[in-house]
Scaffold this motif. Structure first.
Motif, PDB file in Angstrom:
ATOM      1  N   LEU A 139       0.836  -1.207   0.000  1.00  0.00           N
ATOM      2  CA  LEU A 139       0.000   0.000   0.000  1.00  0.00           C
ATOM      3  C   LEU A 139       0.869   1.255   0.000  1.00  0.00           C
ATOM      4  CD1 LEU A 139      -2.896  -0.854   2.497  1.00  0.00           C
ATOM      5  CD2 LEU A 139      -3.002  -0.725   0.001  1.00  0.00           C
ATOM      6  N   LEU A 295     -15.337   0.951  -0.369  1.00  0.00           N
ATOM      7  CA  LEU A 295     -14.615   0.328   0.740  1.00  0.00           C
ATOM      8  C   LEU A 295     -15.165   0.787   2.083  1.00  0.00           C
ATOM      9  CD1 LEU A 295     -10.959   0.597  -0.640  1.00  0.00           C
ATOM     10  CD2 LEU A 295     -12.356  -1.466  -0.474  1.00  0.00           C
ATOM     11  N   PHE A 370      -6.996   6.736   0.473  1.00  0.00           N
ATOM     12  CA  PHE A 370      -7.144   5.467  -0.237  1.00  0.00           C
ATOM     13  C   PHE A 370      -6.365   4.361   0.463  1.00  0.00           C
ATOM     14  CE2 PHE A 370      -5.669   2.370  -3.393  1.00  0.00           C
ATOM     15  CZ  PHE A 370      -6.889   1.933  -3.882  1.00  0.00           C
ATOM     16  N   CYS A 373      -8.244   3.396   3.701  1.00  0.00           N
ATOM     17  CA  CYS A 373      -9.443   2.594   3.411  1.00  0.00           C
ATOM     18  C   CYS A 373      -9.061   1.179   2.983  1.00  0.00           C
ATOM     19  CB  CYS A 373     -10.269   3.260   2.322  1.00  0.00           C
ATOM     20  SG  CYS A 373     -11.078   4.785   2.828  1.00  0.00           S
ATOM     21  N   SER A 374      -8.026   1.071   2.161  1.00  0.00           N
ATOM     22  CA  SER A 374      -7.595  -0.249   1.710  1.00  0.00           C
ATOM     23  C   SER A 374      -7.059  -1.073   2.867  1.00  0.00           C
ATOM     24  CB  SER A 374      -6.520  -0.104   0.623  1.00  0.00           C
ATOM     25  OG  SER A 374      -7.018   0.591  -0.492  1.00  0.00           O
ATOM     26  N   SER A 375      -6.392  -0.421   3.808  1.00  0.00           N
ATOM     27  CA  SER A 375      -5.799  -1.149   4.934  1.00  0.00           C
ATOM     28  C   SER A 375      -6.854  -1.731   5.862  1.00  0.00           C
ATOM     29  CB  SER A 375      -4.868  -0.226   5.726  1.00  0.00           C
ATOM     30  OG  SER A 375      -5.608   0.721   6.480  1.00  0.00           O
ATOM     31  N   TRP A 377      -9.212  -3.448   4.878  1.00  0.00           N
ATOM     32  CA  TRP A 377      -9.441  -4.787   4.337  1.00  0.00           C
ATOM     33  C   TRP A 377      -8.166  -5.592   4.202  1.00  0.00           C
ATOM     34  CZ3 TRP A 377     -14.301  -6.254   4.120  1.00  0.00           C
ATOM     35  CH2 TRP A 377     -15.271  -5.237   4.144  1.00  0.00           C
ATOM     36  N   TRP A 378      -7.081  -4.871   4.030  1.00  0.00           N
ATOM     37  CA  TRP A 378      -5.817  -5.591   3.871  1.00  0.00           C
ATOM     38  C   TRP A 378      -4.669  -4.687   4.299  1.00  0.00           C
ATOM     39  CZ3 TRP A 378      -2.410  -5.185  -0.841  1.00  0.00           C
ATOM     40  CH2 TRP A 378      -1.259  -5.960  -0.681  1.00  0.00           C
ATOM     41  N   LYS A 463      -6.904  -9.976  -2.830  1.00  0.00           N
ATOM     42  CA  LYS A 463      -7.019  -8.568  -2.422  1.00  0.00           C
ATOM     43  C   LYS A 463      -6.017  -7.697  -3.174  1.00  0.00           C
ATOM     44  CE  LYS A 463      -8.769  -9.613   2.181  1.00  0.00           C
ATOM     45  NZ  LYS A 463      -8.506  -9.546   3.624  1.00  0.00           N
ATOM     46  N   LEU A 467      -6.923  -4.538  -5.425  1.00  0.00           N
ATOM     47  CA  LEU A 467      -6.279  -3.245  -5.213  1.00  0.00           C
ATOM     48  C   LEU A 467      -5.801  -2.664  -6.533  1.00  0.00           C
ATOM     49  CD1 LEU A 467      -4.928  -1.048  -3.416  1.00  0.00           C
ATOM     50  CD2 LEU A 467      -2.934  -2.550  -3.293  1.00  0.00           C
TER      51      LEU A 467
END
Length: 664
Positions: A139, A295, A370, A373-375, A377-378, A463, A467
């Motif tokens: 990320l 997300l 971004f 938000c991504s973190s 989930w992953w 994931k 991404l």
């Protein structure tokens, strides 16, 4: 048999392990390769490189050049080259530290080196901030790679690109680590940014953090000292600005006293800023908004089953979105009729201070959002290594963030024994979902290889693919809008196809040398003015100009210059308002080409019937006019035609005219 081998290679668990291992690698090394590739075109093209001209090559870069020519600059220093002589306080650069580059390097080289420093700070600042917040190297690399390729103008120093670096310094001070390096980073940020561009914004957020810690009694002396340190740097760098703008101790009245602020439709403005950002802060985030909201909303649906730490991260992501939306709303509020009328009724600093510049946080803010938000989930924390039984019978587990073993803890927070009373490892039963440990042949526990699992989120490979899919439209947009793409296109096709204006063609040094030779006098003994073209090339060469572009020059000089173009302004209402109600471009505007200042030789412009007050122009010390078009009736105007000049590489074709002495 071949099909079986292929299935083994595509084993989801192995793919997950591979992605997790990559996630824990020092991916910042990729940034070095990315920067090398990004700057290779500038080494190939040299002065044939392409950079946007507006507010960069035509104005802001001159603040560095003039300060470097007169270095060291004192409080009473006057730069005689521009607008009849302008005080140094009116030409303060956005990043004072970079003046040294222009002092000791050729201007084109200094500009590229400045751009390189800005890019390095931008990449590693974003990488460090995202890695610190999420624990994920992937990320961090994705966010930093997108951020560093944004078409941010390097003349503004770290005012946009350096925001993640300052955030990283703040996070390090908050955790009481890398203290000396963090204070060094804050010093770099303070010396390469401007107080009125971004300084008041970051100080405001830092002050909120200080107040929050004070109220919650979570005192951190490094955070407090960091705030004092940055504030002190800004005061030291901007002491003359404080005196002139805030305390009313200026030696002249700025032309900005006549600045007229305009109201804008509220919701339309808010929407535009939220979706596209605004001037000088290109974030190119429009295609990120939908993925981010998906997300966030999906997180709300699923968060009831999550552990507290993951829910807190989701809350932080929603808070970040609220801040970004609030910045757009603030921009709209600052352009409401009530606010605009109040500002227009003020004088001095309050009249032209732009509180809405919080949007300069957008380029950094959207890519941090971004990543956050991504973190949810992953993240790096989702990739953990199962317990390892070592030769001495003690368990170890590799932690997700630092790559070091980290003991797993049960739900009650108390560590459990790794083995039984006789020191042998206890086999994991089927109830905990783990396979039973195989008993070694010699009866002694052997060191086991760490097994990467994705217990916190699972399916890391999937994931990762998602991404990339979410980020791909934005990456494509960034690629086509980046300086890198412009210059690769220039290498492949040349200006004949691209139509780009290169550094060499814009500043046209050979053309300027021809003009100086045609005049045959020392440049400091006369002044020139420009018709249909920017004064920046002449200034860069060393000419002294009666016109110019400055955001803070004398109101008295503006009035004197207006006498020259008064009759021409009356022919074009839009141009009159442009000069009278803004006026930072003090050019020979006219009724024929309006406020155009980029009329190249290919346009074949002709002027006729110009009603310029040449006597007033000569009173400003001007003796020559560089015109982008032919003045057909030059004899009637009382001018001397001294020739037409251009070069193969110049963007400009210049018709040189002399102002005769005597009455006009």
């Amino acid at each position: 048999m071949k099909k079986s081998n292929l299935m083994e290679k595509l084993n989801p668990e192995k793919l997950n392990q591979c992605v997790c291992r990559i996630d824990r690698m020092p991916l910042w090394c990729v940034g070095i390769l990315l920067l090398a590739i990004t700057f290779a075109p500038y080494l190939i093209l040299g002065e044939g490189s392409v950079f946007p001209v507006h507010d960069q090559l035509d104005e802001t870069i001159m603040t560095y050049v003039l300060n470097a020519r007169h270095f060291p600059v004192g409080g009473d220093t006057v730069f005689p080259e521009l607008l009849g002589g302008i005080r140094a306080s009116g030409m303060q650069p956005s990043a004072v530290l970079f003046i040294l580059l222009y002092r000791f390097l050729p201007v084109s080289a200094a500009f590229v080196v400045q751009y390189l420093i800005v890019s390095i700070a931008g990449f590693f600042g974003m990488y460090g901030s995202v890695k610190e917040i999420t624990g994920s190297g992937i990320l961090a690399l994705a966010s930093a790679g997108c951020f560093v390729l944004l078409p941010i103008q390097p003349v503004y120093g770290l005012s946009v690109s350096g925001v993640p670096l300052l955030l990283y310094c703040f996070l390090c001070l908050h955790q009481r680590k890398h203290v000396a390096g963090s204070f060094g980073g804050i010093l770099l940020f303070g010396l390469t940014t401007h107080l009125v561009l971004i300084g008041y914004v970051v100080l405001g957020f830092w002050l909120l953090a200080v107040l929050w810690m004070w109220v919650k009694k979570r005192h951190n002396r490094w955070i407090y000292l960091g705030f004092v340190w940055l504030t002190g740097i800004y005061i030291g760098v901007n002491h003359s600005l404080f005196s002139e703008l805030l305390l009313g101790k200026g030696s002249y009245v700025s032309h900005r006293e006549e600045l007229v602020n305009y109201a804008l439709p509220f919701w339309e403005t808010v929407k535009g800023v939220f979706l596209e950002s605004a001037q000088h802060a290109p974030s190119l985030h429009g295609r990120l908004i939908l993925p981010i909201f998906l997300l966030l909303v999906l997180g709300l649906v699923c968060c009831r089953k999550w552990e507290p730490k993951r829910r807190r991260r989701l809350s932080a992501a929603w808070a970040g979105m609220a801040v970004l939306a609030g910045i757009a709303i603030l921009y709209g509020i600052c352009h409401l009729p009530l606010v605009v009328d109040y500002k227009n009724g003020c004088s001095g600093f309050l009249r032209y201070f732009q509180l809405e510049r919080f949007y300069w946080l957008y380029p950094a803010g959207w890519y941090l959002e971004f990543a956050l938000c991504s973190s949810v989930w992953w993240s790096g924390e989702a990739c953990r290594v199962e317990s390892i039984v070592t030769e001495d019978g003690k368990p170890e587990a590799a932690g997700p963030e630092d790559g070091k073993p980290k003991a797993a803890k049960p739900e009650d927070g108390k560590p459990k024994a790794a083995g039984t009373e006789d020191g042998k490892p206890e086999a994991a039963g089927p109830e905990d979902g783990k396979p039973e440990a195989a008993e070694p042949e010699d009866g002694k526990p052997k060191a086991a290889k760490p097994e990467v699992s994705c217990a916190a989120g699972g399916y890391q490979a999937l994931k990762f693919i998602l991404l990339v899919i979410l980020l791909l439209p934005t990456m494509q947009l960034i690629k086509t809008e980046s300086y890198f793409y412009l210059n690769v296109n220039q290498i492949n096709n040349g200006s004949g196809i691209t139509g780009y204006i290169t550094w060499e063609s814009y500043y046209a040094e050979e053309l300027m040398e021809q003009l100086e030779e045609a005049i045959g006098r020392e440049p400091e003994t006369y002044r020139v003015a420009h018709l249909g073209m920017s004064p920046a090339p002449a200034l860069m060469h060393g000419f002294y100009t009666a016109d110019g572009y400055s955001n803070n020059y004398s109101l008295e000089y503006k009035h004197l210059f207006r006498q020259v173009i008064e009759k021409e302004l009356a022919k074009n209402e839009q141009t009159r308002l442009y000069f009278d109600q803004w006026g930072s471009r003090c050019y020979l505007f006219n009724g024929s080409t309006g406020n155009a200042w980029m009329l190249g030789k290919a346009m074949e412009i002709k002027y006729e019937g110009l009603e310029l007050d040449l006597a007033a122009l000569r009173n400003l010390g001007c003796e020559y006019i560089f015109s982008a078009g032919e003045i057909v009736d030059w004899e009637k105007m009382g001018l001397d035609f001294l020739g037409y000049y251009e070069t193969d590489t110049s963007f400009w074709g210049v018709w040189l005219y002399g102002l005769k002495e005597g009455n006009y």
